[in-house]
Scaffold this active site. Structure first.
Site, mmCIF file in Angstrom:
data_model
loop_
_atom_site.group_PDB
_atom_site.id
_atom_site.type_symbol
_atom_site.label_atom_id
_atom_site.label_comp_id
_atom_site.label_asym_id
_atom_site.label_seq_id
_atom_site.Cartn_x
_atom_site.Cartn_y
_atom_site.Cartn_z
ATOM 1 N N ARG A 155 0.809 -1.327 -0.118
ATOM 2 C CA ARG A 155 0.073 0.091 0.007
ATOM 3 C C ARG A 155 0.807 1.358 -0.002
ATOM 4 O O ARG A 155 0.601 2.175 -0.597
ATOM 5 C CB ARG A 155 -0.783 -0.017 1.169
ATOM 6 C CG ARG A 155 -1.776 1.077 1.262
ATOM 7 C CD ARG A 155 -2.824 0.925 2.310
ATOM 8 N NE ARG A 155 -3.524 2.241 2.790
ATOM 9 C CZ ARG A 155 -4.436 2.796 1.905
ATOM 10 N NH1 ARG A 155 -5.004 2.002 0.995
ATOM 11 N NH2 ARG A 155 -5.113 3.840 2.355
ATOM 12 N N CYS B 229 -1.858 -5.325 3.306
ATOM 13 C CA CYS B 229 -2.667 -6.188 4.032
ATOM 14 C C CYS B 229 -3.918 -6.273 3.941
ATOM 15 O O CYS B 229 -4.555 -5.203 3.804
ATOM 16 C CB CYS B 229 -2.214 -5.802 5.770
ATOM 17 S SG CYS B 229 -0.782 -6.309 6.328
ATOM 18 N N ARG C 257 -9.646 0.177 2.890
ATOM 19 C CA ARG C 257 -8.484 1.005 2.517
ATOM 20 C C ARG C 257 -8.450 1.614 1.311
ATOM 21 O O ARG C 257 -7.711 1.631 0.493
ATOM 22 C CB ARG C 257 -7.067 0.206 2.773
ATOM 23 C CG ARG C 257 -6.925 -0.620 4.179
ATOM 24 C CD ARG C 257 -5.513 -1.059 4.195
ATOM 25 N NE ARG C 257 -4.682 -0.336 4.763
ATOM 26 C CZ ARG C 257 -3.504 -0.535 5.121
ATOM 27 N NH1 ARG C 257 -3.095 -1.780 5.212
ATOM 28 N NH2 ARG C 257 -2.575 -0.041 5.689
ATOM 29 N N PRO C 258 -9.262 2.970 1.109
ATOM 30 C CA PRO C 258 -9.585 3.626 -0.165
ATOM 31 C C PRO C 258 -8.408 4.596 -0.231
ATOM 32 O O PRO C 258 -7.702 4.693 1.050
ATOM 33 C CB PRO C 258 -10.835 3.946 0.243
ATOM 34 C CG PRO C 258 -11.093 4.145 1.801
ATOM 35 C CD PRO C 258 -10.462 3.114 2.095
ATOM 36 N N LEU D 258 -8.780 10.162 0.158
ATOM 37 C CA LEU D 258 -8.342 11.149 1.035
ATOM 38 C C LEU D 258 -7.069 11.759 0.279
ATOM 39 O O LEU D 258 -6.996 12.992 0.377
ATOM 40 C CB LEU D 258 -7.952 11.050 2.379
ATOM 41 C CG LEU D 258 -9.427 10.657 3.242
ATOM 42 C CD1 LEU D 258 -8.704 10.296 4.662
ATOM 43 C CD2 LEU D 258 -10.204 11.762 3.435
HETATM 44 C C1 UD1 Z 1 -0.445 3.468 7.959
HETATM 45 C C2 UD1 Z 1 0.682 2.499 8.174
HETATM 46 C C3 UD1 Z 1 -0.087 1.240 9.113
HETATM 47 C C4 UD1 Z 1 -1.093 1.686 10.360
HETATM 48 C C5 UD1 Z 1 -1.840 2.886 9.791
HETATM 49 C C6 UD1 Z 1 -2.684 3.470 10.759
HETATM 50 C C7 UD1 Z 1 2.340 2.617 6.438
HETATM 51 C C8 UD1 Z 1 2.921 2.024 5.514
HETATM 52 N N1 UD1 Z 1 1.258 1.749 6.959
HETATM 53 O O1 UD1 Z 1 -1.245 2.917 6.673
HETATM 54 O O2 UD1 Z 1 0.901 0.234 9.472
HETATM 55 O O3 UD1 Z 1 -1.704 0.466 10.396
HETATM 56 O O4 UD1 Z 1 -0.964 3.764 9.135
HETATM 57 O O5 UD1 Z 1 -1.825 3.725 11.854
HETATM 58 O O6 UD1 Z 1 2.514 3.777 7.027
HETATM 59 N N2 UD1 Z 1 -8.600 5.889 4.875
HETATM 60 C C9 UD1 Z 1 -9.507 6.464 3.804
HETATM 61 N N3 UD1 Z 1 -9.298 6.874 2.816
HETATM 62 C C10 UD1 Z 1 -7.806 7.223 2.528
HETATM 63 C C11 UD1 Z 1 -6.749 6.799 3.397
HETATM 64 C C12 UD1 Z 1 -7.335 6.012 4.486
HETATM 65 O O7 UD1 Z 1 -10.813 6.091 4.112
HETATM 66 O O8 UD1 Z 1 -7.776 7.951 1.409
HETATM 67 C C13 UD1 Z 1 -8.780 5.148 5.970
HETATM 68 C C14 UD1 Z 1 -8.329 3.658 5.912
HETATM 69 O O9 UD1 Z 1 -9.158 3.031 5.111
HETATM 70 C C15 UD1 Z 1 -8.386 3.394 7.305
HETATM 71 C C16 UD1 Z 1 -8.141 4.675 8.239
HETATM 72 O O10 UD1 Z 1 -8.142 5.822 7.074
HETATM 73 O O11 UD1 Z 1 -9.467 2.766 7.929
HETATM 74 C C17 UD1 Z 1 -6.379 4.827 8.423
HETATM 75 O O12 UD1 Z 1 -5.830 4.591 7.264
HETATM 76 P P1 UD1 Z 1 -4.340 5.309 7.276
HETATM 77 O O13 UD1 Z 1 -3.983 6.280 8.199
HETATM 78 O O14 UD1 Z 1 -4.304 6.050 5.997
HETATM 79 O O15 UD1 Z 1 -3.482 4.095 7.099
HETATM 80 P P2 UD1 Z 1 -2.183 3.977 5.934
HETATM 81 O O16 UD1 Z 1 -1.348 5.050 5.669
HETATM 82 O O17 UD1 Z 1 -2.621 3.045 4.912
#
Ligand code: UD1
Length: 463
Positions: free
Chosen positions: A114, A138, A143-144, A147
């Site tokens: 990701r 994972c 995980r869209p 944002l």
């Molecule tokens: C990062 C970490 C991961 C950790 C997570 C939360 C990395 C490589 N991975 O993942 O290990 O578990 O932070 O601490 O740094 N979401 C949306 N739209 C978006 C982006 C996110 O709805 O555009 C949602 C996701 O589906 C999820 C939540 O926001 O439910 C948190 O995601 P995010 O903080 O973005 O996690 P990652 O950056 O993917």
């Protein structure tokens, strides 16, 4: 480690074949008693974001303390395809991003990682165009990337999603530059905050990200960008302000220690009732984790500014709810579930960050845990001891939880799905063995069967 240019020596991973790691099995002998010291590696999530950030730099970047992991290797391969030269030397990565091209990041790699989507920000701001497939990683929910995309659009990018590929570009008469903007994130997404920080470094004018993620890895990325000459304020708070600069310069930067690896080893001490020390660490990155360990009944002592000692005792149940930093990290939820499964009393773990991140419950129950899932809650009734069983790792942190459970259980646990473990823990087995744990990885089914028979018959532990 030998000096090798990653671009030349690594072949692309074939996603159609089952990864070799998938066929291997990790045997963990329980009732382990650990002692000694663990050296904590550089933070995986920082390193991945910072590797993407190196795309911003038209000169050499030297990254230190980069863990040797499958995810890092995949990110290196993606950067290679984008025209970047990368060389690993021990814990260092030398990155030369003088001539990035706008060729598309390869789907077969992006779908497995990701964090590789994060290249969209630096590519777009430096070249005015980026094409990146929708990401994988994972299997912990949808995980869209909405944002990330909405933030880039607010900065003037045109974004089209076509056949699973996000095509972002900057058009118009003002050159191919993103424009500073005020962005409010509906959720403090780590990845979206990182994408937008990188995009804003070279944009025209000032960008404000409100409700930004405050994770230490976001701060590490911001510090890396600042070391290259970016103007960033407020990283580590919920409002980050970036004033765009025309270009950045070379840098020599060291990645922070991995707080999730640290937390995992703290749980290893607690679950095996063993005293161990860990360094280098940044204790305040683990405030929520340490607070919960203390509630559960273990002592966590800050020995020097960068060293922790865990002194365990009887484990008591306590409720946990995950939330963005500085709350309790979702990445520590599965390891703590293994711990609480064997504590005295009942408790509830609530997962609020990701949907579908409780799949390890079924595997822990196979080991004798008493856990029921209701929505995003896991209701845990502590049992005196788990029992070893064959189990399957369902994601990265779940795989660590199963290793921890196996260390404490009666008998032997056989863990499959090890490619998850290899994505995110550097030398986990060797580090645990150094502490006195008994683990052995065998490569294929035949070897497993043989080993299982020998072990079951003779009750012999591996040397
Ligand atoms: C990062 C970490 C991961 C950790 C997570 C939360 C990395 C490589 N991975 O993942 O290990 O578990 O932070 O601490 O740094 N979401 C949306 N739209 C978006 C982006 C996110 O709805 O555009 C949602 C996701 O589906 C999820 C939540 O926001 O439910 C948190 O995601 P995010 O903080 O973005 O996690 P990652 O950056 O993917």
């Amino acid at each position: 480690m030998e000096d090798r240019p990653i671009n030349q020596s690594l072949s692309l991973i074939d996603t159609n074949s089952v990864p070799a790691e998938d066929k291997s099995v990790l045997h963990v002998w329980g009732r382990a008693s650990l002692s000694g010291h663990v050296k904590i590696s550089g933070a995986k999530n920082s390193a991945l974001a910072i590797m993407a950030g190196a795309l911003l730099c038209p000169e050499d970047c030297l990254l230190r303390n980069v863990p040797s992991l499958l995810d890092i290797e995949r990110m290196s391969q993606i950067l290679s395809v984008l025209g970047i030269k990368i060389k690993r030397q021990g814990d260092n990565l030398e990155i030369d991003a003088r001539t990035p091209d706008d060729s598309q990041a390869p789907y077969e790699l992006v779908s497995q990682l990701r964090a590789s989507f994060f290249v969209i920000g630096p590519l777009l701001t430096r070249l005015g165009v980026a094409r990146v497939p929708l990401p994988g990683g994972c299997a912990i929910g949808a995980r869209p990337v909405d944002l990330h995309v909405r933030g880039l659009q607010a900065m003037g990018a045109e974004v089209q999603i076509d056949h699973g590929v996000v095509h972002a570009y900057v058009s118009g008469s003002g050159g191919r530059k993103l424009k500073g903007a005020k962005i409010y994130l509906d959720f403090p997404s780590v990845g979206a905050t990182e994408t937008l920080i990188m995009a804003a470094t070279l944009a025209e004018g000032e960008t404000t990200i409100e409700n930004a993620a405050q994770e230490p890895e976001v701060v590490d990325l911001a510090n890396f960008c600042r070391a290259m000459g970016a103007k960033i304020r407020g990283a580590g708070t919920n409002t980050i302000i970036i004033s765009g600069v025309p270009s950045l310069h070379s840098v020599d930067y060291s990645i922070i220690p991995d707080r999730i690896e640290t937390g995992t080893f703290l749980v290893a001490g607690a679950i095996t009732n063993s005293e161990i020390t860990l360094s280098p660490v940044v204790p305040y990155h683990l405030t929520a984790v340490i607070a919960k360990l203390r509630e559960i009944g273990t002592q966590v002592i800050v020995e020097e500014p960068n060293c922790l000692r865990i002194v365990p005792d009887t484990l008591r149940a306590t409720d946990i709810e995950t939330s963005p930093y500085p709350g309790f990290p979702t990445d520590m939820q599965a390891p703590f579930m293994a711990l609480l499964a064997q504590s005295e009393g009942d408790c509830i773990i609530t997962e609020t960050v990701f949907e579908n991140r409780l799949r390890h419950v079924a595997e822990l129950n196979r080991m004798g845990a008493d856990i029921r899932v209701k929505g995003n809650n896991a209701v845990i009734r502590g049992v005196p001891i788990l029992s070893g069983a064959p189990v399957l790792a369902t994601d990265l942190r779940a795989s660590a939880a199963l290793v921890l459970a196996g260390l404490a259980a009666e008998g032997k646990t056989a863990i499959r799905g090890l490619h998850h473990l290899d994505r995110g823990y550097e030398n986990l087995e060797a580090k645990l063995q150094q502490l006195g744990a008994k683990l052995q990885r065998v490569q294929d089914e035949e070897e497993v069967e043989e080993t299982v028979q020998v072990q079951d018959h003779d009750q012999v532990l591996p040397k």
